[in-house]
Every structure is written in C-alpha cells, then in structure tokens.
Design a protein around this motif. Structure first.
Motif, PDB file in Angstrom:
ATOM      1  N   LEU A 107       0.693  -1.255   0.097  1.00  0.00           N
ATOM      2  CA  LEU A 107      -0.171  -0.046   0.038  1.00  0.00           C
ATOM      3  C   LEU A 107       0.946   1.317  -0.020  1.00  0.00           C
ATOM      4  N   ALA A 303      -9.166  -9.332   0.406  1.00  0.00           N
ATOM      5  CA  ALA A 303      -9.004  -7.739   0.042  1.00  0.00           C
ATOM      6  C   ALA A 303      -7.760  -7.492  -0.736  1.00  0.00           C
ATOM      7  N   SER A 307      -7.542  -6.077  -4.574  1.00  0.00           N
ATOM      8  CA  SER A 307      -6.715  -4.821  -4.911  1.00  0.00           C
ATOM      9  C   SER A 307      -5.834  -5.113  -6.112  1.00  0.00           C
ATOM     10  N   HIS A 442      -9.456   6.842 -10.814  1.00  0.00           N
ATOM     11  CA  HIS A 442     -10.386   5.794 -10.411  1.00  0.00           C
ATOM     12  C   HIS A 442      -9.996   4.732 -10.004  1.00  0.00           C
ATOM     13  N   THR A 445      -7.876   4.965  -6.475  1.00  0.00           N
ATOM     14  CA  THR A 445      -8.786   5.047  -5.425  1.00  0.00           C
ATOM     15  C   THR A 445      -9.166   3.454  -5.072  1.00  0.00           C
ATOM     16  N   GLU A 446      -9.515   2.665  -6.065  1.00  0.00           N
ATOM     17  CA  GLU A 446     -10.208   1.298  -5.849  1.00  0.00           C
ATOM     18  C   GLU A 446      -8.801   0.686  -5.260  1.00  0.00           C
ATOM     19  N   LYS A 448      -6.366   1.565  -3.444  1.00  0.00           N
ATOM     20  CA  LYS A 448      -5.966   2.089  -2.181  1.00  0.00           C
ATOM     21  C   LYS A 448      -7.147   1.610  -1.106  1.00  0.00           C
ATOM     22  N   HIS A 449      -8.186   1.676  -1.577  1.00  0.00           N
ATOM     23  CA  HIS A 449      -9.360   1.178  -0.754  1.00  0.00           C
ATOM     24  C   HIS A 449      -9.205  -0.223  -0.267  1.00  0.00           C
ATOM     25  N   ALA A 450      -8.995  -0.927  -1.345  1.00  0.00           N
ATOM     26  CA  ALA A 450      -9.098  -2.488  -1.318  1.00  0.00           C
ATOM     27  C   ALA A 450      -7.721  -2.884  -0.552  1.00  0.00           C
ATOM     28  N   GLY A 452      -5.921  -1.309   1.561  1.00  0.00           N
ATOM     29  CA  GLY A 452      -5.940  -0.587   2.919  1.00  0.00           C
ATOM     30  C   GLY A 452      -6.993  -1.482   3.706  1.00  0.00           C
ATOM     31  N   ASP A 453      -7.942  -1.973   3.353  1.00  0.00           N
ATOM     32  CA  ASP A 453      -8.662  -3.118   3.867  1.00  0.00           C
ATOM     33  C   ASP A 453      -7.886  -4.269   4.185  1.00  0.00           C
ATOM     34  N   ASP A 456      -5.753  -3.574   7.064  1.00  0.00           N
ATOM     35  CA  ASP A 456      -6.081  -3.268   8.335  1.00  0.00           C
ATOM     36  C   ASP A 456      -6.651  -4.642   8.884  1.00  0.00           C
TER      37      ASP A 456
END
Length: 488
Positions: A107, A303, A307, A442, A445-446, A448-450, A452-453, A456
């Motif tokens: 990430l 996740a 990603s 776009h 962003t997709e 980074k979201h996946a 990051g999940d 986490d």
C-alpha cells in the motif's frame, strides 16, 4: 611313662599353659621371603569405574521416574501444554508480522513506486511530444506547449528524486535512476539547441530535435520502462509475501487445541470434574487466537486479491495504454519534422520510420484500451476507457487524412491536421490522455481502498496473538497446578 620335655625356639611363640590339657606340638620354622624380582615394579591394575553419565541421560531417568507417579505426570503434561500454546502464539506472531509488513509495503511503498516509475515514463514521453509539437509550430513556440514541456521535465526530475530516496541501496533500480539523472540534462541541452536553431530558421534545428528524440527513444524511455518493470516485480514480490496462508501457525494451533482437549478429558475421567478453570481459559485463548488468525488472514487475503485484480492489473494496463498514446503522438509529430529523412524497410516495402512506429503504437493503444475495458468492474471505471477508445479511432482516421495530404505535397494542410486549432489529431490525443488520466485516478482509488482493507485486517494480530498465548500458557499451568495441589 617317662616325661616328655619340649623346647621352644621361636621367640614370638607363647607356650600353651600346662593346664590346657592340649598336646604340645613342635614349632614350625619360619620360611624365608622369596627374593624380589629384578627390573621395574609392575604397574598396578587400574580400578574399573562406571562411565560418567550425561545430564541429558540423567534428565531422562528423572522424567521416567516422575512419570511413574501421578504428580510427575501432571507436571510433564502442564509443561507440554504451556510449551505448545507459547509455540503457537510465537509462530503466529512471527508469520503475521511478516505478512502485515508485506501488506503495508504493497500500500505505501511498492505500488506508489510503481506509479512513480510510470509517471517518470509518461513525463519523459510527454515532454518529448511537447518539444516536437512546439518545433512544428515554428520559431514562435506556443506558450502552452512550452509550459507543458517544462512541467513534464520538472515532474520527471521530482519523481526520480522520490524514486532514488525509496529504492533499495545498490539495487538495479538505483543504477537505472542514476542513468536517467545523467541523461536528462543531456536531453534538455539538445532540445534547447533545436529550439535556438529553429527560431533562427536553420534546418539544423530539425537534426538536433531528431537526435534528442533518438536519445529519448533509445536510451531514456527504455531505462524508464526498465525501472517500471523492476518496481512492478517488487510489487509482485510483496503480494507474494502477504497472501500465503500461515500453515505452520494453523497446524500448531490445531495441535495445541487437541492437546488441551485431551488433557481435560483425562482430568474428567480421573476426577469426574467436568471443568478445570485453568485449562478452559487456556482453550478459550487458543481458540480465539486460531479464529482470529484464520478469519483475519482470510479477509486480508481476499482484500489484497481484490486490490490486485481490480486495482493493480487495471493500473498496469492503463499505464501501458497511456505510454502507447504518448509514443504514438511523438512519432506522429516526428513524421512531419523528418519529412521522409528516416525510413524503414520491411520486406520489399520501404516505410517512413516514424509513421510505421505510429501505426504500431496506435494498435498497441487499442489493445490496451480493450483490455482495460474488460477489467473495469464498474461504470465509473468503464466510461472513460470507452470514451478513450472512441477518441483513438477518430485519431487514427484523422492521421490517415493528414498522411494523405503530406504524401501529396500539401505539407501545411497536413500540419494543420496534426497541430491545428480545430479538427486536428492533437484534439484526439488530448482527449485520450485526459480520459486515461481519469481512469487511472479511479483505479488508484479502488486500489487504495481494497489494499487498505487488507492491511487493516491484520492490524493488531501479531501482538494480540503473543499476549493471548502467554495468558493461555499461564492458564494451562494454573489448571494443572490446581490438580497438583490435591496431592499435597
């Protein structure tokens, strides 16, 4: 009878008393000692001793002795249970620390560096395109074209500095970055000379521009592409480190739970007590760690996979599409700059070298856009790709019209169709580039979201596993200690 008189010759002998009534026997003379043998005295025979036992052997004997009594067996069981639970926690903490670090690198390190490497390539290619566009405009280069060139050069230099700061020392990427830092000032010098001669109306300016383009196409862009490839490989390696299941920790967890279940069953059979609080606490903590491990890693793995499938793969294809569009635009401009000075023979036919490369690049652009459209998983990601594909088709048609004018000797009409204000191929290129930039934003962003999940989902797992394992081992020892107290 006559009286018998006995005479004693030995001084050490004492005659028996006369009143004993025993017969008096004659004394036996003393035998002389045998002569001592000649030579050195013989060595005394060594005393036979039992072999010295090792501490390990003595420890085994003590264990065997202890195992013959119930308190001894309980102590052994308690030690084994505590060791199993601690080993489970330690291996879990170790394996999940490695995977959490790899997920964090995906990430925050390797993927951003991959994007930086792609931006270096894009900035260099776009600067080369802007330089050729400004040259075609004549001595009075448009301010917007000049600003675009300068911005691209600054972006490439900044990204190179960032890549150098984050690259591993003495790695192949470091050598590639150093090479690009060396070539960039040389390229800028050639472009400035081309501009100077072009403003003065000297044809040698075109030669300098072609030489700068050759340096860009044959040295700088291959080096930037090599850097992009290396950073992609680093990203793949981080994914490979983050996603595998921690089989060793899972196996130890199952083994620890089986041992705890067996010890509680043994206690029940010997005492008819259903629960042992210490062993129940140890089982609960081991179960919690195992469930946290399996569920947490499964969520992180899913996740991270998302990603990669819907982030990294799309980003790679879109970067390739943008690179192909930039190369196509640069070759299109140079077709008019060179005006047939560079040719390429394929089989029996001779082609304009830059126009031939344009055809190859525009085909690659179409292939990459089709792949990006197939990978897009929502309307927001698919719409800009579809629009860019339409712009690419229009670009190809306008380019064919410009080439037809140039081949018929209508250079100014061909130039207007390439860099003109309206209806030129430059409009199509700008639209393709803008839509690809939107699609990249776009997908970024997709990703980074996946990702990051995924990262986490592993947060706190290594430390939590270690703490719970210590508590579980303590519960096992206390539970066995409770049974031992019954024998005191």
């Amino acid at each position: 009878m006559g009286e018998v008189t006995v005479t004693y010759t030995s001084k050490s002998s004492t005659p028996p008393p006369a009143s004993s009534g025993l017969p008096i026997l004659p004394a036996v003379p003393a035998q002389p000692a045998p002569p001592a043998p000649e030579g050195p005295p013989p060595h005394p025979s060594p005393t036979l001793r039992s072999p010295r036992r090792t501490a390990f052997a003595e420890g085994l004997d003590q264990l065997r002795t202890a195992a013959t009594t119930e308190p001894g067996r309980l102590r052994i069981i308690g030690a084994l249970l505590a060791a199993l639970v601690l080993a489970f926690g330690s291996v879990t903490a170790w394996q999940m620390t490695e995977r959490a670090a790899a997920a964090d690198d995906v990430l925050t390190s390797s993927q951003p560096l991959t994007s930086d490497a792609a931006d270096i390539y894009r900035s260099l290619a776009d600067a080369n395109t802007a330089a050729s566009s400004g040259f075609l405009a004549g001595g009075q280069e448009p301010a917007g074209t000049r600003d675009r060139y300068e911005k691209d050069i600054r972006t490439a230099a900044e990204k190179l500095v960032n890549a150098a700061a984050n690259a591993e020392p003495d790695s192949p990427s470091t050598a590639t970055i150093a090479e690009l830092n060396r070539l960039l000032p040389e390229y800028k010098g050639l472009i400035e000379r081309a501009r100077t001669y072009n403003r003065q109306g000297f044809p040698v300016g075109g030669a300098y521009l072609r030489y700068a383009n050759e340096k860009m196409q044959q040295q700088m862009l291959p080096a930037a592409e090599d850097l992009y490839t290396k950073e992609n490989q680093r990203l793949e390696a981080d994914y490979a480190d983050a996603r595998p299941y921690p089989w060793a920790a899972i196996a130890l967890g199952v083994l620890a739970l089986a041992a705890l279940a067996w010890s509680q069953h043994r206690t029940y059979r010997r005492t008819n007590r259903v629960l042992n609080h210490g062993l129940v606490a140890a089982t609960a903590t081991a179960t919690a760690v195992l469930l946290w491990l399996v569920v947490g890693h499964s969520v992180a793995r899913a996740a991270l996979g998302d990603s990669y499938d819907h982030g990294v793969r799309s980003l790679n294809v879109l970067h390739d599409a943008r690179i192909a569009s930039l190369k196509a635009r640069g070759n299109e401009n140079l077709t008019l700059v060179a005006r047939g000075a560079e040719t390429k023979k394929i089989g029996d036919r001779t082609y304009d070298a830059y126009d031939y490369d344009f055809g190859r690049d525009i085909k690659a652009l179409g292939d990459h856009l089709a792949a990006a459209g197939a990978l897009a998983d929502d309307t927001a990601g698919e719409r800009p790709v579809t629009t860019a594909l339409g712009n690419m088709k229009e670009w190809r048609e306008r380019h064919s019209a410009a080439r037809e004018q140039d081949e018929h000797g209508n250079y100014q009409q061909a130039l207007d169709l390439v860099i003109g204000a309206r209806g030129a191929t430059g409009e199509c290129f700008d639209s393709v580039d803008a839509n690809l930039r939107a699609a990249l934003a776009h997908e970024e962003t997709e990703f980074k979201h996946a990702a990051g999940d995924g990262r986490d989902a592993l947060t706190g797992l290594p430390a939590g596993a270690a703490v719970l394992a210590v508590l579980g081992a303590a519960g096992a020892v206390l539970g066995i200690g409770r049974r031992l107290s019954e024998y005191r």
